[in-house]
Scaffold this motif. Structure first.
Motif, mmCIF file in Angstrom:
data_model
loop_
_atom_site.group_PDB
_atom_site.id
_atom_site.type_symbol
_atom_site.label_atom_id
_atom_site.label_comp_id
_atom_site.label_asym_id
_atom_site.label_seq_id
_atom_site.Cartn_x
_atom_site.Cartn_y
_atom_site.Cartn_z
ATOM 1 N N LEU A 24 0.857 -1.181 0.000
ATOM 2 C CA LEU A 24 0.000 0.000 0.000
ATOM 3 C C LEU A 24 0.894 1.232 0.000
ATOM 4 C CD1 LEU A 24 -2.612 -1.038 2.729
ATOM 5 C CD2 LEU A 24 -2.767 -1.338 0.253
ATOM 6 N N TYR A 25 0.496 2.233 -0.793
ATOM 7 C CA TYR A 25 1.278 3.459 -0.888
ATOM 8 C C TYR A 25 0.387 4.673 -0.685
ATOM 9 C CZ TYR A 25 4.777 0.554 -3.270
ATOM 10 O OH TYR A 25 5.685 -0.424 -3.591
ATOM 11 N N GLU A 26 0.939 5.694 -0.027
ATOM 12 C CA GLU A 26 0.324 7.008 -0.037
ATOM 13 C C GLU A 26 1.055 7.822 -1.096
ATOM 14 O OE1 GLU A 26 -1.355 7.532 4.489
ATOM 15 O OE2 GLU A 26 0.610 8.392 4.039
ATOM 16 N N LEU A 27 0.299 8.638 -1.812
ATOM 17 C CA LEU A 27 0.879 9.503 -2.834
ATOM 18 C C LEU A 27 1.118 10.866 -2.217
ATOM 19 C CD1 LEU A 27 1.698 9.819 -5.821
ATOM 20 C CD2 LEU A 27 -0.651 10.569 -6.274
ATOM 21 N N PHE A 28 2.396 11.202 -2.028
ATOM 22 C CA PHE A 28 2.780 12.446 -1.364
ATOM 23 C C PHE A 28 3.658 13.262 -2.302
ATOM 24 C CE2 PHE A 28 4.982 15.220 1.563
ATOM 25 C CZ PHE A 28 3.974 15.566 2.456
ATOM 26 N N LEU A 67 -8.824 -0.605 1.982
ATOM 27 C CA LEU A 67 -9.606 0.356 1.215
ATOM 28 C C LEU A 67 -8.875 1.686 1.161
ATOM 29 C CD1 LEU A 67 -12.504 1.083 -0.082
ATOM 30 C CD2 LEU A 67 -12.785 2.302 2.074
ATOM 31 N N GLU A 68 -8.784 2.226 -0.035
ATOM 32 C CA GLU A 68 -8.105 3.502 -0.259
ATOM 33 C C GLU A 68 -9.155 4.602 -0.436
ATOM 34 O OE1 GLU A 68 -4.479 4.722 -3.189
ATOM 35 O OE2 GLU A 68 -6.094 3.555 -4.090
ATOM 36 N N VAL A 69 -8.930 5.749 0.202
ATOM 37 C CA VAL A 69 -9.826 6.889 0.067
ATOM 38 C C VAL A 69 -9.022 8.054 -0.493
ATOM 39 C CG1 VAL A 69 -11.325 8.517 1.294
ATOM 40 C CG2 VAL A 69 -11.261 6.114 2.002
ATOM 41 N N PRO A 75 -0.888 13.574 2.167
ATOM 42 C CA PRO A 75 -0.904 12.796 0.940
ATOM 43 C C PRO A 75 -2.284 12.839 0.281
ATOM 44 C CG PRO A 75 -1.013 11.314 2.810
ATOM 45 C CD PRO A 75 -0.860 12.708 3.367
ATOM 46 N N ARG A 76 -2.356 12.356 -0.937
ATOM 47 C CA ARG A 76 -3.575 12.402 -1.744
ATOM 48 C C ARG A 76 -4.522 11.248 -1.456
ATOM 49 N NH1 ARG A 76 -3.874 14.755 -6.565
ATOM 50 N NH2 ARG A 76 -6.063 14.423 -6.097
ATOM 51 N N ASN A 77 -4.087 10.304 -0.621
ATOM 52 C CA ASN A 77 -4.918 9.132 -0.311
ATOM 53 C C ASN A 77 -4.648 8.669 1.111
ATOM 54 O OD1 ASN A 77 -2.292 8.401 -1.191
ATOM 55 N ND2 ASN A 77 -2.959 6.344 -1.664
ATOM 56 N N ARG A 78 -5.659 8.017 1.665
ATOM 57 C CA ARG A 78 -5.550 7.451 3.011
ATOM 58 C C ARG A 78 -6.116 6.038 2.988
ATOM 59 N NH1 ARG A 78 -2.161 10.347 6.348
ATOM 60 N NH2 ARG A 78 -2.652 12.551 6.266
ATOM 61 N N ASN A 97 -10.409 -0.980 -5.202
ATOM 62 C CA ASN A 97 -10.885 -0.691 -3.857
ATOM 63 C C ASN A 97 -10.491 0.735 -3.449
ATOM 64 O OD1 ASN A 97 -12.288 -1.697 -1.612
ATOM 65 N ND2 ASN A 97 -10.424 -2.391 -0.605
ATOM 66 N N THR A 98 -10.936 1.717 -4.256
ATOM 67 C CA THR A 98 -10.600 3.121 -4.032
ATOM 68 C C THR A 98 -11.859 3.965 -4.126
ATOM 69 O OG1 THR A 98 -8.410 2.825 -5.020
ATOM 70 C CG2 THR A 98 -9.205 5.081 -4.843
ATOM 71 N N VAL A 99 -12.141 4.716 -3.066
ATOM 72 C CA VAL A 99 -13.234 5.684 -3.101
ATOM 73 C C VAL A 99 -12.640 6.995 -3.604
ATOM 74 C CG1 VAL A 99 -14.959 6.955 -1.772
ATOM 75 C CG2 VAL A 99 -14.469 4.571 -1.195
ATOM 76 N N ARG A 100 -13.103 7.413 -4.790
ATOM 77 C CA ARG A 100 -12.610 8.647 -5.415
ATOM 78 C C ARG A 100 -13.379 9.854 -4.900
ATOM 79 N NH1 ARG A 100 -9.928 8.499 -10.323
ATOM 80 N NH2 ARG A 100 -9.343 10.548 -9.526
ATOM 81 N N LEU A 101 -12.791 11.024 -5.034
ATOM 82 C CA LEU A 101 -13.461 12.265 -4.643
ATOM 83 C C LEU A 101 -14.722 12.509 -5.471
ATOM 84 C CD1 LEU A 101 -10.371 14.600 -4.107
ATOM 85 C CD2 LEU A 101 -11.983 13.822 -2.357
ATOM 86 N N THR A 102 -14.770 11.941 -6.657
ATOM 87 C CA THR A 102 -15.934 12.114 -7.528
ATOM 88 C C THR A 102 -17.112 11.235 -7.113
ATOM 89 O OG1 THR A 102 -14.981 10.482 -9.040
ATOM 90 C CG2 THR A 102 -14.553 12.802 -9.530
#
Length: 197
Positions: A24-28, A67-69, A75-78, A97-102
């Motif tokens: 798992l990675y956070e995008l920073f 689950l990625e949010v 970072p851009r995801n949690r 398994n990613t909940v997007r801002l949209t």
């Protein structure tokens, strides 16, 4: 041979990346930061709650740490320790398994605080701000060191404190009123000496 770390110009670009691992990675700031594994106690608390919520809303609407949010800021995801989804998310998350801002926000995110001041600040300040900004209606901060569970509810785009629960107090959830758990039961789930189910 020198391995070059990938850099991403957008969250969408990051989502298309696959390094062939299950990390798992956070995008920073465009760079990947590997997320370390959770402690055993944190996993036990999150798993206990996963089972409780699965009985209330069904197992397909309850997701653990994977689950990625997507969030605003850095970072851009949690990866919340536990997330309660809306019914519509089940189909939307079938491929990733990613909940997007949209998308509509999850109903509830739960974080179990890891030891250390940096981790406390991350859960109490940074994540609180990011989850609030995403419009997540309810956020729980479970603090094993302090033996408290803070329940926050989004009201007029700001998190308000519903309560800080400890000991034999019943945890009050604005959205899940049928939940019948004390703070002590939740913390006991991580203590093999006092909890056996």
């Amino acid at each position: 041979m020198i391995k070059v770390k990938p850099r991403f110009q957008s969250f969408a670009e990051y989502l298309s990346y696959d390094d062939g691992t299950n990390k798992l990675y956070e995008l920073f700031n465009g760079e990947l930061i590997e997320v370390p594994p959770e402690s055993g106690n944190n996993v036990q608390i999150a798993t206990f709650l996963l089972l409780q919520f699965a009985l209330l809303v069904g197992y397909r609407r309850v997701r653990g740490h994977g689950l990625e949010v997507e969030v605003n800021g850095e970072p851009r995801n949690r990866y919340p320790d536990l997330t309660i989804l809306r019914e519509e998310h089940i189909q939307q998350l079938a491929k990733r398994n990613t909940v997007r801002l949209t998308m509509a926000s999850p109903l509830l995110v739960i974080e179990v605080v890891s030891p250390g001041e940096l981790q406390r600040d991350r859960d109490y300040i940074a994540k609180r701000s990011q989850y609030q900004d995403c419009g997540i209606p309810e956020y729980w901060i479970i603090d094993p060191d302090a033996q408290t569970l803070l329940v926050l509810e989004l009201v007029a785009n700001t998190y308000n404190e519903v309560g800080s629960f400890s000991g034999e107090e019943l945890v009050r959830s604005p959205q899940f009123k049928e939940l019948n758990l004390t703070a002590a039961q939740i913390f006991a789930s991580a203590n093999v000496d006092t909890y056996d189910r």
